[in-house]
Enzyme design. Structure first.
Site, PDB file in Angstrom:
ATOM      1  N   ARG A 181       0.826  -1.199   0.000  1.00  0.00           N
ATOM      2  CA  ARG A 181       0.000   0.000   0.000  1.00  0.00           C
ATOM      3  C   ARG A 181       0.867   1.258   0.000  1.00  0.00           C
ATOM      4  NH1 ARG A 181      -3.634  -1.468   5.153  1.00  0.00           N
ATOM      5  NH2 ARG A 181      -1.660  -2.461   5.716  1.00  0.00           N
ATOM      6  N   HIS A 236      -0.513   1.320  16.266  1.00  0.00           N
ATOM      7  CA  HIS A 236      -0.849   0.182  17.134  1.00  0.00           C
ATOM      8  C   HIS A 236       0.210   0.031  18.234  1.00  0.00           C
ATOM      9  CE1 HIS A 236      -4.102  -0.946  14.459  1.00  0.00           C
ATOM     10  NE2 HIS A 236      -3.268  -0.937  13.440  1.00  0.00           N
ATOM     11  N   SER A 292     -10.623  -2.199   8.283  1.00  0.00           N
ATOM     12  CA  SER A 292     -11.376  -3.239   8.979  1.00  0.00           C
ATOM     13  C   SER A 292     -12.353  -3.910   8.022  1.00  0.00           C
ATOM     14  CB  SER A 292     -12.138  -2.637  10.171  1.00  0.00           C
ATOM     15  OG  SER A 292     -11.237  -2.151  11.147  1.00  0.00           O
ATOM     16  N   ILE A 338     -16.902  -3.745  13.054  1.00  0.00           N
ATOM     17  CA  ILE A 338     -16.771  -3.632  11.603  1.00  0.00           C
ATOM     18  C   ILE A 338     -16.179  -4.911  11.011  1.00  0.00           C
ATOM     19  CG2 ILE A 338     -15.747  -2.343   9.703  1.00  0.00           C
ATOM     20  CD1 ILE A 338     -17.850  -0.782  11.216  1.00  0.00           C
ATOM     21  N   VAL A 384     -11.857  -8.704  17.616  1.00  0.00           N
ATOM     22  CA  VAL A 384     -12.062  -7.874  18.801  1.00  0.00           C
ATOM     23  C   VAL A 384     -11.196  -6.617  18.712  1.00  0.00           C
ATOM     24  CG1 VAL A 384     -11.795  -7.770  21.307  1.00  0.00           C
ATOM     25  CG2 VAL A 384     -12.644  -9.844  20.228  1.00  0.00           C
ATOM     26  N   ASN A 424      -0.789  -7.362   8.480  1.00  0.00           N
ATOM     27  CA  ASN A 424      -1.216  -6.344   7.506  1.00  0.00           C
ATOM     28  C   ASN A 424      -1.991  -7.009   6.372  1.00  0.00           C
ATOM     29  OD1 ASN A 424       1.190  -7.568   6.522  1.00  0.00           O
ATOM     30  ND2 ASN A 424       1.592  -5.836   5.177  1.00  0.00           N
TER      31      ASN A 424
END
Length: 372
Positions: free
Chosen positions: A15, A96, A134, A178, A239, A300
């Site tokens: 990406r 993260h 997501s 989501i 989650v 990823n």
């Protein structure tokens, strides 16, 4: 503002944080955009397209970090990038932090300003920069899970949707957000027998209303999880606790209760994972097996479909990037509380409580940096 877009160097990450269309919008507003050579190629965007949009191409990642006031990325910096980041430099990307202490300490030490996509939050508690990925990851989780259920890949040898006269696979989804919702739609569409577990009755009522008949909901607790994992063929961990480490809903001892060849896909792995035995893997080596249970834990996942993922992500990030570029990060965060909530580390201090708590590190109030 001077904006730099380095090429992603995480394993099989294709990406890019800015499309030529996005570069054009920033250049139109008087900003200078530098893109590292071939940064967009993995997503199908050539250097020539960035140049036509008004951006400038730099040959190396070092050049890109050295010149930029704001770095736009997709994934968190990896160790080889730590030394390239300058004091007061704004980094706008996924971090993260709560699952990666070395990264957190490195960003504290270099005194950069870290604004994390995953904690930008709207008034309704939705996460606008996490939602697009997501959605991609939730749909991919079913694709990958269905693939790894095949016997040559060490799965049970089950077709997700079954055939006439043969029952479909049972899919268990932990989390009805989501990721879980998108996974349920995909699995249901393929004909699987799907159960979504969540702790919110309100969310489960919504899911009951919108999902097809082959999707059921169930309260998430240890008793119910232990009951359902004995029958599940594919288990998807979906989650999310914003900015914090995911709780372990499936523990090591539970694997022995699963049928050999069960497949686990932990989409929460970049936040520490909700399956205790899941550790981050790459697209190059995506799976491992413990107790005859297949674990797919790629951190990823959307990087495998970079064209779709890049467009989906940059559609969401560009309006925020424009605000940061037009106003500078301080004024943009004063004016927009959504961006303010994205601030995780500022000039050597952690300003997002869940990150500080994850490592028992000092926490500073973000407002002290936003005062006139």
């Amino acid at each position: 503002m001077i904006i730099g877009v380095p090429k992603e160097i995480k394993n099989n990450e294709n990406r890019v944080a800015l499309t030529p269309a996005g570069a054009k919008e920033l250049v139109k507003r008087g900003h200078v955009v530098y893109v590292q050579h071939t940064a967009g190629e993995g997503s199908g965007f050539l250097d020539e397209e960035y140049v036509a949009a008004g951006a400038q191409i730099l040959p190396t990642i070092e050049d890109t970090y050295a010149i930029a006031e704001m770095i736009m990325k997709v994934k968190e910096p990896i160790e080889s990038e730590y030394a390239l980041i300058k004091e007061d430099q704004l980094l706008f990307t996924y971090f993260h932090f709560a699952s990666h202490e070395p990264l957190t300490k490195a960003m504290v030490e270099n005194k950069s300003v870290c604004l994390a996509y995953e904690t930008v939050e709207k008034a309704d508690r939705s996460l606008p920069l996490l939602i697009p990925m997501s959605e991609v990851a939730g749909r991919m989780a079913v694709q990958k899970g269905a693939n790894y259920l095949e016997k040559p890949l060490k799965g049970r040898g089950i077709l997700l949707g079954g055939v006439p006269g043969v029952l479909p696979a049972k899919v268990l989804i932990l989390g009805g957000g989501i990721v879980g919702t998108q996974a349920a739609w995909m699995a249901a569409g393929l004909g699987a027998d799907v159960t979504i577990m969540d702790v919110s009755l309100q969310r489960m009522r919504y899911l009951d209303d919108v999902m097809p008949p082959n999707v059921n909901t169930m309260m998430s607790n240890e008793y119910n999880i232990r009951k359902l994992i004995k029958q599940a063929d594919l288990i998807i961990g979906a989650v999310l606790i914003p900015g914090a480490k995911a709780p372990h809903l499936i523990t090591r001892d539970m694997l022995k209760e699963m049928v050999p060849g069960t497949v686990l896909v932990d989409v929460a792995v970049d936040q520490g994972g909700c399956i205790e035995t899941c550790k981050p893997t790459t697209h190059e080596n995506p799976t491992f097996i413990i107790d005859d249970v297949v674990h797919y834990c790629v951190a990823n996942m959307p990087g495998a479909v970079p064209y779709t993922s890049t467009l989906a992500l940059t559609n969401a990030t560009l309006p925020y990037a424009i605000q940061l570029a037009d106003k500078g990060w301080k004024q943009a965060c004063i004016d927009n509380n959504e961006l303010k909530l994205g601030l995780n580390v500022i000039q050597g201090e952690i300003v997002y409580k869940a990150v500080a708590d994850a490592f028992d590190m000092p926490y500073a109030m973000v407002d002290k940096y936003l005062m006139d």
